[in-house]
Design a protein around this motif. Structure first.
Motif, PDB file in Angstrom:
ATOM      1  N   UNK A   1       3.356  14.944 -10.703  1.00 42.73           N
ATOM      2  CA  UNK A   1       3.566  13.563 -10.285  1.00 42.73           C
ATOM      3  C   UNK A   1       2.529  12.662 -10.946  1.00 42.73           C
ATOM      4  N   UNK A   2       3.010  11.538 -11.475  1.00 42.96           N
ATOM      5  CA  UNK A   2       2.138  10.541 -12.088  1.00 42.96           C
ATOM      6  C   UNK A   2       2.013   9.322 -11.182  1.00 42.96           C
ATOM      7  N   UNK A   3       0.840   8.686 -11.216  1.00 41.66           N
ATOM      8  CA  UNK A   3       0.692   7.321 -10.734  1.00 41.66           C
ATOM      9  C   UNK A   3       0.939   6.393 -11.910  1.00 41.66           C
ATOM     10  N   UNK A   4       1.792   5.393 -11.714  1.00 37.05           N
ATOM     11  CA  UNK A   4       2.150   4.467 -12.784  1.00 37.05           C
ATOM     12  C   UNK A   4       1.796   3.044 -12.360  1.00 37.05           C
ATOM     13  N   UNK A   5       2.003   2.103 -13.264  1.00 35.28           N
ATOM     14  CA  UNK A   5       1.782   0.679 -13.020  1.00 35.28           C
ATOM     15  C   UNK A   5       0.314   0.412 -12.719  1.00 35.28           C
ATOM     16  N   UNK A   6      -0.524   0.584 -13.737  1.00 31.93           N
ATOM     17  CA  UNK A   6      -1.970   0.475 -13.572  1.00 31.93           C
ATOM     18  C   UNK A   6      -2.489  -0.937 -13.765  1.00 31.93           C
ATOM     19  N   UNK A   7      -1.619  -1.923 -13.840  1.00 33.06           N
ATOM     20  CA  UNK A   7      -2.102  -3.303 -13.960  1.00 33.06           C
ATOM     21  C   UNK A   7      -2.929  -3.700 -12.739  1.00 33.06           C
ATOM     22  N   UNK A   8      -2.684  -3.049 -11.596  1.00 26.72           N
ATOM     23  CA  UNK A   8      -3.389  -3.389 -10.358  1.00 26.72           C
ATOM     24  C   UNK A   8      -4.736  -2.699 -10.233  1.00 26.72           C
ATOM     25  N   UNK A   9      -5.158  -1.902 -11.208  1.00 25.15           N
ATOM     26  CA  UNK A   9      -6.412  -1.142 -11.095  1.00 25.15           C
ATOM     27  C   UNK A   9      -7.616  -2.077 -10.992  1.00 25.15           C
ATOM     28  N   UNK A  10      -8.538  -1.743 -10.079  1.00 18.66           N
ATOM     29  CA  UNK A  10      -9.751  -2.531  -9.875  1.00 18.66           C
ATOM     30  C   UNK A  10     -10.892  -1.618  -9.410  1.00 18.66           C
ATOM     31  N   UNK A  11     -12.116  -2.024  -9.681  1.00 19.80           N
ATOM     32  CA  UNK A  11     -13.284  -1.456  -9.013  1.00 19.80           C
ATOM     33  C   UNK A  11     -13.369  -2.141  -7.661  1.00 19.80           C
ATOM     34  N   UNK A  12     -13.270  -1.377  -6.575  1.00 25.58           N
ATOM     35  CA  UNK A  12     -13.083  -1.973  -5.254  1.00 25.58           C
ATOM     36  C   UNK A  12     -13.435  -0.952  -4.170  1.00 25.58           C
ATOM     37  N   UNK A  13     -13.492  -1.377  -2.908  1.00 23.77           N
ATOM     38  CA  UNK A  13     -13.612  -0.407  -1.812  1.00 23.77           C
ATOM     39  C   UNK A  13     -12.444   0.571  -1.823  1.00 23.77           C
ATOM     40  N   UNK A  14     -12.720   1.818  -1.500  1.00 27.28           N
ATOM     41  CA  UNK A  14     -11.679   2.846  -1.532  1.00 27.28           C
ATOM     42  C   UNK A  14     -10.543   2.549  -0.548  1.00 27.28           C
ATOM     43  N   UNK A  15     -10.826   1.745   0.477  1.00 26.14           N
ATOM     44  CA  UNK A  15      -9.798   1.371   1.450  1.00 26.14           C
ATOM     45  C   UNK A  15      -8.669   0.579   0.812  1.00 26.14           C
ATOM     46  N   UNK A  16      -8.914   0.007  -0.340  1.00 31.03           N
ATOM     47  CA  UNK A  16      -7.838  -0.708  -1.047  1.00 31.03           C
ATOM     48  C   UNK A  16      -6.656   0.214  -1.319  1.00 31.03           C
ATOM     49  N   UNK A  17      -6.934   1.474  -1.641  1.00 33.34           N
ATOM     50  CA  UNK A  17      -5.871   2.465  -1.836  1.00 33.34           C
ATOM     51  C   UNK A  17      -5.447   3.112  -0.525  1.00 33.34           C
ATOM     52  N   UNK A  18      -6.419   3.413   0.322  1.00 35.73           N
ATOM     53  CA  UNK A  18      -6.118   4.155   1.548  1.00 35.73           C
ATOM     54  C   UNK A  18      -5.251   3.345   2.509  1.00 35.73           C
ATOM     55  N   UNK A  19      -5.310   2.016   2.404  1.00 31.05           N
ATOM     56  CA  UNK A  19      -4.495   1.171   3.274  1.00 31.05           C
ATOM     57  C   UNK A  19      -3.012   1.484   3.129  1.00 31.05           C
ATOM     58  N   UNK A  20      -2.585   1.899   1.949  1.00 34.39           N
ATOM     59  CA  UNK A  20      -1.178   2.243   1.731  1.00 34.39           C
ATOM     60  C   UNK A  20      -0.772   3.431   2.595  1.00 34.39           C
ATOM     61  N   UNK A  21      -1.635   4.440   2.689  1.00 31.26           N
ATOM     62  CA  UNK A  21      -1.321   5.605   3.522  1.00 31.26           C
ATOM     63  C   UNK A  21      -1.264   5.215   4.991  1.00 31.26           C
ATOM     64  N   UNK A  22      -2.226   4.401   5.420  1.00 28.94           N
ATOM     65  CA  UNK A  22      -2.259   3.976   6.815  1.00 28.94           C
ATOM     66  C   UNK A  22      -1.031   3.137   7.141  1.00 28.94           C
ATOM     67  N   UNK A  23      -0.676   2.235   6.243  1.00 30.10           N
ATOM     68  CA  UNK A  23       0.497   1.378   6.452  1.00 30.10           C
ATOM     69  C   UNK A  23       1.750   2.195   6.715  1.00 30.10           C
ATOM     70  N   UNK A  24       1.897   3.309   6.037  1.00 26.93           N
ATOM     71  CA  UNK A  24       3.118   4.100   6.142  1.00 26.93           C
ATOM     72  C   UNK A  24       3.026   5.224   7.168  1.00 26.93           C
TER      73      UNK A  24
END
Length: 312
Positions: free
Chosen positions: A225-248
């Protein structure tokens, strides 16, 4: 996007692919997929070889920051992260090429299947968390843009000014304007809370983040499995990604700062409202993408706050 861009033709795209990436490309075909960017499939003979993306520039990206995000993904892939599907560099080494006011990029064509956003089961959620843990452990590539609040402190005031007169820009302009106007008091509250939380973040703990690791941005193939669409990549708090798991609904698998999860939930809501306001204030025709955008605006204006419970 479901519709073709108004001011970019298939010939324009083909010409840039020929000049900057792959002279063997014989034709391109518009793909009515995704939302927020336009896509094409590029062929050599009958064989698809490239997935082509045309990104908008604006509040979220300058040409420099978009290039930086795609270069960062290419750097991560070169370091050996197996789940990063990076942009293919041009013959001169860049990842993007100007096309009017937008930027064109390509990735290799890979056969696979994407999801609808939510994670279908715990195994998929855990596999995503494993990818994110590996990503977050990486040193930040030098080109990676830094996260910053996406919403200006005067956002609600400016929105009030913009919605004071009718939007006669298309069939959905007035519906969108009235919906925003009715929720302006809440937009003010959300903006104030979001900026207060953002001011308290500790940037010494920031990590490389994808930004939107839901299953629409995952490509499941026979080899992984690939992660795609990297235009949104940022140096940021890790919660920026983890929020997606919590949301779902997978918060019980996630260890995170709940105040940062709340902040990124507010960021998503306010950024969506901002983009949709710009969309419907401008000329539009009432096509499929406009229907999706109006539904998205209505959802973000009216939904309940998300449940941010997770492991702490």
């Amino acid at each position: 996007m479901r519709e073709r861009p108004l001011h970019v033709s298939d010939d324009d795209v083909h010409r840039l692919l020929w000049a900057h990436w792959l002279p063997e490309v014989e034709r391109v075909s518009h793909l009515p997929v995704g939302f927020g960017a336009w896509h094409w499939q590029a062929f050599v003979g009958e064989r698809p070889v490239l997935f082509v993306t045309l990104d908008r520039l604006g509040d979220r990206h300058t040409g420099k920051s978009l290039e930086g995000a795609y270069v960062a993904a290419a750097t991560l892939a070169a370091r050996g992260l197996p789940f990063v599907l990076p942009s293919r560099r041009t013959l001169l080494g860049s990842c993007t090429v100007p096309l009017g006011d937008h930027r064109l990029s390509v990735t290799p064509w890979v056969e696979g299947r994407s999801g609808d956003g939510p994670f279908v089961d715990q195994a998929q959620a855990e596999a995503t968390l494993a990818m994110l843990a590996e990503l977050h452990a990486e040193p930040a590539p030098p080109s990676l843009p830094r996260w910053r609040p996406l919403v200006h402190p005067a956002f609600a005031f400016r929105l009030e000014t913009r919605t004071a007169r009718p939007w006669e820009s298309g069939p959905f302009g007035e519906r969108a304007r009235r919906a925003i106007r009715e929720r302006l008091p809440l937009v003010r509250e959300w903006t104030s809370r979001y900026l207060a939380l953002g001011a308290d973040t500790d940037d010494t703990t920031w990590v490389p983040t994808h930004g939107e690791p839901h299953t629409r941005n995952q490509l499941a193939t026979q080899t992984g499995t690939y992660l795609v669409d990297w235009e949104s990549a940022r140096l940021a708090p890790r919660e920026r990604d983890l929020a997606t798991l919590v949301e779902h609904g997978w918060g019980h698998l996630v260890q995170a700062d709940t105040t940062l999860l709340e902040m990124f939930d507010l960021e998503w809501r306010l950024d969506e409202i901002s983009q949709y306001a710009t969309w419907f204030e401008a000329e539009h025709t009432g096509g499929d993408s406009d229907e999706i955008a109006l539904a998205g605006l209505t959802h973000e204006l009216t939904r309940e706050p998300r449940d941010h419970r997770c492991r702490t």
